[in-house]
Scaffold this motif. Structure first.
Motif, short mmCIF file in Angstrom:
data_model
loop_
_atom_site.label_atom_id
_atom_site.label_comp_id
_atom_site.label_asym_id
_atom_site.label_seq_id
_atom_site.Cartn_x
_atom_site.Cartn_y
_atom_site.Cartn_z
N LEU A 1 0.83 -1.21 0.00
CA LEU A 1 0.00 0.00 0.00
C LEU A 1 0.86 1.26 0.00
CD1 LEU A 1 -2.87 -1.04 2.43
CD2 LEU A 1 -3.12 -0.43 0.01
N LEU A 2 1.95 1.24 0.77
CA LEU A 2 2.87 2.38 0.78
C LEU A 2 3.44 2.60 -0.62
CD1 LEU A 2 4.63 4.59 2.12
CD2 LEU A 2 6.27 2.75 2.66
N ALA A 3 3.88 1.54 -1.27
CA ALA A 3 4.43 1.66 -2.62
C ALA A 3 3.37 2.18 -3.59
CB ALA A 3 4.99 0.32 -3.10
N THR A 4 2.13 1.74 -3.42
CA THR A 4 1.03 2.22 -4.25
C THR A 4 0.84 3.72 -4.06
OG1 THR A 4 -0.06 0.06 -4.15
CG2 THR A 4 -1.44 1.96 -4.73
N VAL A 5 0.85 4.17 -2.82
CA VAL A 5 0.68 5.60 -2.53
C VAL A 5 1.83 6.41 -3.13
CG1 VAL A 5 0.78 7.30 -0.65
CG2 VAL A 5 -0.77 5.34 -0.49
N ILE A 6 3.05 5.93 -2.97
CA ILE A 6 4.20 6.65 -3.53
C ILE A 6 4.05 6.78 -5.05
CG2 ILE A 6 6.69 6.52 -3.96
CD1 ILE A 6 6.92 5.26 -1.11
N GLY A 7 3.68 5.71 -5.69
CA GLY A 7 3.48 5.76 -7.14
C GLY A 7 2.36 6.71 -7.54
N MET A 8 1.27 6.67 -6.80
CA MET A 8 0.15 7.55 -7.12
C MET A 8 0.52 9.01 -6.93
SD MET A 8 -3.33 5.60 -5.78
CE MET A 8 -3.35 6.63 -4.37
N ARG A 9 1.32 9.29 -5.92
CA ARG A 9 1.70 10.68 -5.65
C ARG A 9 2.63 11.21 -6.74
NH1 ARG A 9 1.47 12.56 0.27
NH2 ARG A 9 0.49 14.29 -0.86
N VAL A 10 3.44 10.34 -7.30
CA VAL A 10 4.27 10.75 -8.44
C VAL A 10 3.38 10.94 -9.67
CG1 VAL A 10 6.10 10.02 -10.02
CG2 VAL A 10 6.38 9.69 -7.56
N MET A 11 2.48 10.00 -9.91
CA MET A 11 1.58 10.10 -11.06
C MET A 11 0.73 11.37 -11.01
SD MET A 11 0.32 6.13 -11.23
CE MET A 11 -0.98 6.43 -12.42
N ALA A 12 0.32 11.77 -9.81
CA ALA A 12 -0.55 12.93 -9.66
C ALA A 12 0.11 14.22 -10.12
CB ALA A 12 -1.00 13.07 -8.21
N LYS A 13 1.43 14.23 -10.14
CA LYS A 13 2.14 15.45 -10.56
C LYS A 13 1.87 15.79 -12.03
CE LYS A 13 6.14 16.39 -8.79
NZ LYS A 13 6.97 16.91 -7.75
N THR A 14 1.53 14.78 -12.84
CA THR A 14 1.28 15.03 -14.26
C THR A 14 -0.11 14.61 -14.72
OG1 THR A 14 2.22 12.88 -14.88
CG2 THR A 14 3.73 14.77 -14.84
N ALA A 15 -0.92 14.08 -13.83
CA ALA A 15 -2.26 13.60 -14.21
C ALA A 15 -3.13 14.76 -14.68
CB ALA A 15 -2.92 12.90 -13.03
N THR B 1 -9.07 10.27 -13.17
CA THR B 1 -9.50 8.99 -13.73
C THR B 1 -8.49 7.87 -13.52
OG1 THR B 1 -10.77 10.18 -15.41
CG2 THR B 1 -10.33 7.85 -15.82
N GLN B 2 -7.27 8.06 -13.95
CA GLN B 2 -6.25 7.02 -13.85
C GLN B 2 -5.95 6.69 -12.38
OE1 GLN B 2 -2.35 8.10 -15.31
NE2 GLN B 2 -1.89 5.99 -15.86
N LEU B 3 -5.88 7.71 -11.55
CA LEU B 3 -5.56 7.49 -10.14
C LEU B 3 -6.70 6.78 -9.42
CD1 LEU B 3 -3.84 10.92 -9.54
CD2 LEU B 3 -2.72 8.69 -9.67
N ARG B 4 -7.93 7.09 -9.78
CA ARG B 4 -9.07 6.39 -9.17
C ARG B 4 -9.07 4.91 -9.58
NH1 ARG B 4 -13.01 9.62 -6.32
NH2 ARG B 4 -11.84 11.53 -5.97
N ARG B 5 -8.61 4.61 -10.79
CA ARG B 5 -8.50 3.21 -11.22
C ARG B 5 -7.45 2.48 -10.36
NH1 ARG B 5 -8.87 5.02 -16.86
NH2 ARG B 5 -6.62 4.81 -16.97
N VAL B 6 -6.38 3.18 -10.04
CA VAL B 6 -5.36 2.58 -9.17
C VAL B 6 -5.96 2.29 -7.80
CG1 VAL B 6 -3.15 2.96 -8.00
CG2 VAL B 6 -3.43 3.66 -10.39
#
Length: 192
Positions: free
Chosen positions: A161-175, A179-184
């Motif tokens: 879950l921590l790794a998922t959050v870290i990835g999502m927080r990086v993805m959010a910088k360019t989202a 939509t994509q983050l909610r799928r995650v």
């Protein structure tokens, strides 16, 4: 006898945190800090010692505030899975509502400095450990309630879950949107 401080050091750390978070450590100049805080360079160095010392205080402030915020999110009534989903969605909403798209200061710092700065790496490592611990407690609560598979290693699930959050927080910088983050988030909840 020296002159009394004309500023609140706690407010100065909060303002410095915003500058470091927005620009990163290397791109933040002492002049940026002086301009944001509204003090002279002498006061900056007399109070905090160095740009790096101020950065570590700002990063520690960020760590503590984020850890408290996550703990509060996970401490609401309801099922463990609902609280975990709520925390992940709140992080997505937080990151996407930030017009500067700063992401997570700890994640940003890990990418920028962790390999060359042991002090900041320790602060980030501590934040990640606190986040993982909060997730683990919630996962294990869900396992005891039978809503999360009790045969899975709670510590491993929390690390994932921590790794998922870290990835999502990086993805959010360019989202462009959520939509994509909610799928995650949906995939993470289905995987539990």
């Amino acid at each position: 006898m020296g002159r009394p401080k004309q500023f609140d050091p706690d407010v100065a750390v909060e303002r410095a945190m915003d500058v470091f978070w927005r620009k990163g450590y290397a791109a933040t100049t002492p002049q940026d800090l002086v301009d944001e805080i509204g003090i002279g360079k002498g006061s900056l160095y007399n109070t905090f010692g160095s740009k790096h010392a101020l950065f570590e205080r700002a990063l520690a402030r960020y760590r503590d505030s984020q850890a408290a915020w996550l703990a509060e999110l996970l401490d609401h009534p309801g099922s463990a899975k609902d609280r975990l989903r709520g925390a992940l969605v709140a992080l997505v909403d937080l990151d996407l509502s930030d017009r500067d798209r700063r992401g997570c200061m700890a994640v940003n710092t890990a990418a920028e400095l962790a390999s060359s700065d042991a002090g900041t790496a320790d602060i980030v490592r501590n934040m990640f450990a606190r986040t993982e611990s909060a997730f683990r407690a919630t996962v294990e609560e869900g396992q005891r309630a039978g809503e999360i598979d009790g045969g899975r290693d709670g510590e491993a699930v929390a690390a994932w879950l921590l790794a998922t959050v870290i990835g999502m927080r990086v993805m959010a910088k360019t989202a462009e949107d959520a939509t994509q983050l909610r799928r995650v988030v949906d995939a993470a909840m289905e995987a539990l």
